[in-house]
Design an enzyme around this catalytic site. Structure first.
Site, PDB file in Angstrom:
ATOM      1  CB  CYS A  28      -0.928   0.019   1.203  1.00 57.28           C
ATOM      2  SG  CYS A  28      -2.171  -1.261   1.099  1.00 57.28           S
ATOM      3  CG  ASN A  79      -6.414  -0.284   1.263  1.00 57.63           C
ATOM      4  OD1 ASN A  79      -5.731   0.107   0.320  1.00 57.63           O
ATOM      5  ND2 ASN A  79      -5.894  -0.722   2.396  1.00 57.63           N
ATOM      6  CG  HIS A  96      -2.883   3.888   2.000  1.00 59.13           C
ATOM      7  ND1 HIS A  96      -3.428   3.473   0.809  1.00 59.13           N
ATOM      8  CD2 HIS A  96      -2.882   2.808   2.824  1.00 59.13           C
ATOM      9  CE1 HIS A  96      -3.740   2.185   0.902  1.00 59.13           C
ATOM     10  NE2 HIS A  96      -3.417   1.765   2.117  1.00 59.13           N
TER      11      HIS A  96
HETATM   12  N1  ACO Z   1     -17.537  -7.881  10.227  1.00 55.63           N
HETATM   13  C1  ACO Z   1     -17.927  -8.108  11.492  1.00 55.63           C
HETATM   14  N2  ACO Z   1     -17.056  -8.383  12.483  1.00 55.63           N
HETATM   15  C2  ACO Z   1     -15.753  -8.436  12.157  1.00 55.63           C
HETATM   16  C3  ACO Z   1     -15.283  -8.227  10.847  1.00 55.63           C
HETATM   17  C4  ACO Z   1     -16.245  -7.955   9.858  1.00 55.63           C
HETATM   18  N3  ACO Z   1     -15.902  -7.724   8.576  1.00 55.63           N
HETATM   19  N4  ACO Z   1     -13.934  -8.336  10.838  1.00 55.63           N
HETATM   20  C5  ACO Z   1     -13.578  -8.611  12.101  1.00 55.63           C
HETATM   21  N5  ACO Z   1     -14.667  -8.679  12.898  1.00 55.63           N
HETATM   22  C6  ACO Z   1     -14.738  -8.951  14.337  1.00 55.63           C
HETATM   23  C7  ACO Z   1     -13.536  -9.702  14.837  1.00 55.63           C
HETATM   24  O1  ACO Z   1     -13.676 -11.101  14.644  1.00 55.63           O
HETATM   25  C8  ACO Z   1     -13.553  -9.324  16.299  1.00 55.63           C
HETATM   26  O2  ACO Z   1     -14.498 -10.095  16.963  1.00 55.63           O
HETATM   27  P1  ACO Z   1     -14.242 -10.638  18.478  1.00 55.63           P
HETATM   28  O3  ACO Z   1     -14.110  -9.395  19.307  1.00 55.63           O
HETATM   29  O4  ACO Z   1     -15.455 -11.440  18.742  1.00 55.63           O
HETATM   30  O5  ACO Z   1     -12.972 -11.431  18.371  1.00 55.63           O
HETATM   31  C9  ACO Z   1     -14.055  -7.890  16.283  1.00 55.63           C
HETATM   32  O6  ACO Z   1     -14.724  -7.716  15.031  1.00 55.63           O
HETATM   33  C10 ACO Z   1     -12.944  -6.852  16.390  1.00 55.63           C
HETATM   34  O7  ACO Z   1     -11.879  -7.230  15.493  1.00 55.63           O
HETATM   35  P2  ACO Z   1     -10.663  -6.297  15.195  1.00 55.63           P
HETATM   36  O8  ACO Z   1      -9.788  -6.968  14.175  1.00 55.63           O
HETATM   37  O9  ACO Z   1     -10.024  -5.888  16.479  1.00 55.63           O
HETATM   38  O10 ACO Z   1     -11.430  -5.050  14.528  1.00 55.63           O
HETATM   39  P3  ACO Z   1     -10.877  -3.630  14.150  1.00 55.63           P
HETATM   40  O11 ACO Z   1     -11.675  -2.575  14.775  1.00 55.63           O
HETATM   41  O12 ACO Z   1      -9.374  -3.561  14.320  1.00 55.63           O
HETATM   42  O13 ACO Z   1     -11.203  -3.549  12.576  1.00 55.63           O
HETATM   43  C11 ACO Z   1     -10.009  -3.776  10.508  1.00 55.63           C
HETATM   44  C12 ACO Z   1     -10.669  -4.508  11.687  1.00 55.63           C
HETATM   45  C13 ACO Z   1     -11.080  -2.994   9.814  1.00 55.63           C
HETATM   46  C14 ACO Z   1      -9.403  -4.814   9.593  1.00 55.63           C
HETATM   47  C15 ACO Z   1      -8.926  -2.798  11.039  1.00 55.63           C
HETATM   48  O14 ACO Z   1      -8.107  -3.477  11.957  1.00 55.63           O
HETATM   49  C16 ACO Z   1      -8.047  -2.190   9.976  1.00 55.63           C
HETATM   50  O15 ACO Z   1      -8.491  -1.408   9.153  1.00 55.63           O
HETATM   51  N6  ACO Z   1      -6.728  -2.472  10.039  1.00 55.63           N
HETATM   52  C17 ACO Z   1      -5.747  -1.786   9.189  1.00 55.63           C
HETATM   53  C18 ACO Z   1      -5.682  -2.302   7.803  1.00 55.63           C
HETATM   54  C19 ACO Z   1      -4.546  -1.585   7.096  1.00 55.63           C
HETATM   55  O16 ACO Z   1      -4.270  -0.424   7.353  1.00 55.63           O
HETATM   56  N7  ACO Z   1      -3.796  -2.228   6.250  1.00 55.63           N
HETATM   57  C20 ACO Z   1      -2.594  -1.569   5.758  1.00 55.63           C
HETATM   58  C21 ACO Z   1      -2.583  -1.287   4.379  1.00 55.63           C
HETATM   59  S1  ACO Z   1      -3.011  -2.681   3.453  1.00 55.63           S
HETATM   60  C22 ACO Z   1      -1.641  -3.211   2.482  1.00 55.63           C
HETATM   61  O17 ACO Z   1      -0.529  -2.825   2.647  1.00 55.63           O
HETATM   62  C23 ACO Z   1      -1.920  -4.245   1.428  1.00 55.63           C
END
Ligand code: ACO
Length: 323
Positions: A114, A280, A250
């Site tokens: 990314c 993204n 980004h």
């Molecule tokens: N729908 C519903 N629930 C979900 C989903 C979903 N799509 N995805 C995860 N959950 C659940 C999890 O299982 C977890 O449940 P639990 O508490 O029962 O275990 C809960 O939601 C919280 O999970 P987290 O992973 O802590 O959720 P978070 O608020 O962190 O959001 C997300 C997840 C959106 C993926 C976030 O972490 C994120 O955006 N991370 C950064 C991604 C990024 O920046 N990537 C870098 C660039 S990409 C590249 O380089 C290719």
């Protein structure tokens, strides 16, 4: 005489197919409201089955060259950022060079997930500063839909396809004030597409050809690293937070973007976000956001833009640009 580079044209392309949160909720255990609340994404674009990264890059590049008022003969360098190339080799930059009828200069891909566009942009800027190129086409293009596991709700809700491009030209004045690149390979396993050019897997299962991500860990490191890199850019140029007209981040997650805006004490009115409708698009997201804001009249000549991105590697960086 000092060489600088400046942006003389921008362009972008999004595929036609819109994939909504509702459709994803029919496929995996998630909901429209969860996706909007946790990511800021309402919908995203997905490439047609026969559409490749180079197809999208071609249209974005043509649009950037058109706004720059340059033709194939004027470009002497192509740097293309992608982690979803058409082939292992030749590079997508070489495929694009042939499509556009450009000849003679160098053409190569940059892979920094990314953060790819910032890496490509920094590379082209440094070529021009060194006097090794006069006019560079810098492209970020991705078909992330091909490396997504559509059964993984942690990633399939985030990623999307598209392309963006800029033309950078040699200039006596900035233009680009600075670029800063960073990487930390110790985080290689938190965000990856582990499988591709493989050793002999006869005795063991091949690694996954799909993306794996520990989202919350990536989130935590991204917020810290991006907060530091934007302040590093300002400090290196003796500028204040109040000098920034636009943050062009980004588009990974609206909550990451809001956190960086807070570090810069910028209101969200000064932040270009496209994540709502584009998701993204990895290396394409920064040039897509830039082109969107240029074309709708928000970003104007003379304004100070702070570009930043973070991705797999981890790799991250910034570019501070007078548009
Ligand atoms: N729908 C519903 N629930 C979900 C989903 C979903 N799509 N995805 C995860 N959950 C659940 C999890 O299982 C977890 O449940 P639990 O508490 O029962 O275990 C809960 O939601 C919280 O999970 P987290 O992973 O802590 O959720 P978070 O608020 O962190 O959001 C997300 C997840 C959106 C993926 C976030 O972490 C994120 O955006 N991370 C950064 C991604 C990024 O920046 N990537 C870098 C660039 S990409 C590249 O380089 C290719």
């Amino acid at each position: 005489m000092t060489n600088f580079s400046r942006i003389i044209g921008t362009g972008s392309y999004l595929p036609e197919r819109i994939l909504t949160n509702e459709e994803l909720a029919g496929r995996v255990d998630t909901s429209h409201d969860w996706i909007v609340e946790r990511t800021g994404i309402y919908e995203r674009r997905i490439a047609a089955p026969d559409q490749t990264t180079c197809d999208m890059a071609e249209i974005a590049a043509q649009r950037a060259m058109e706004t720059a008022g340059v033709g194939a003969d004027d470009i002497d360098l192509i740097v293309l950022a992608t982690c979803t190339p058409d082939r292992v080799f030749p590079s997508t930059a070489c495929l694009l060079q042939e499509r556009l009828g450009i000849q003679g200069g160098g053409a190569f891909d940059v892979t920094a997930a990314c953060a790819g566009f910032i890496y490509a942009f920094a590379t082209a800027d440094n070529f021009i500063r060194a006097g090794a190129a006069k006019r560079a086409l810098v492209v970020g293009a991705e078909t992330m839909s091909r490396v997504i596991d559509w059964n993984d709700r942690g990633t399939c809700i985030l990623f999307a396809d598209g392309a963006g491009a800029v033309v950078l030209e040699q200039s006596d004045e900035p233009g680009v004030y600075s670029t800063h690149l960073h990487a930390d390979g110790r985080y290689k396993d938190l965000l990856a597409v582990p499988g591709w050019v493989s050793p002999d897997y006869n005795d063991q299962p091949a690694p996954s050809p799909f993306m794996t991500m520990q989202g919350n860990e990536v989130f935590r490191v991204a917020v810290g690293s991006l907060g530091d890199v934007v302040l590093e850019a300002l400090k290196a140029n003796g500028l204040e937070r109040s000098d920034v007209d636009w943050l062009i981040p980004h588009q990974a997650n609206i909550r990451i973007i809001q956190a960086i805006a807070r570090r810069l004490r910028l209101s969200m009115e000064q932040v270009v976000t496209t994540i709502e409708t584009q998701g993204n698009t990895s290396a394409a997201s920064v040039p897509l956001a830039l082109d969107t804001a240029v074309r709708d009249g928000r970003v104007k000549p003379g304004e100070l833009l702070l570009l930043e991105a973070f991705g797999g590697g981890f790799a991250w960086g910034s570019a501070l640009v007078r548009f």
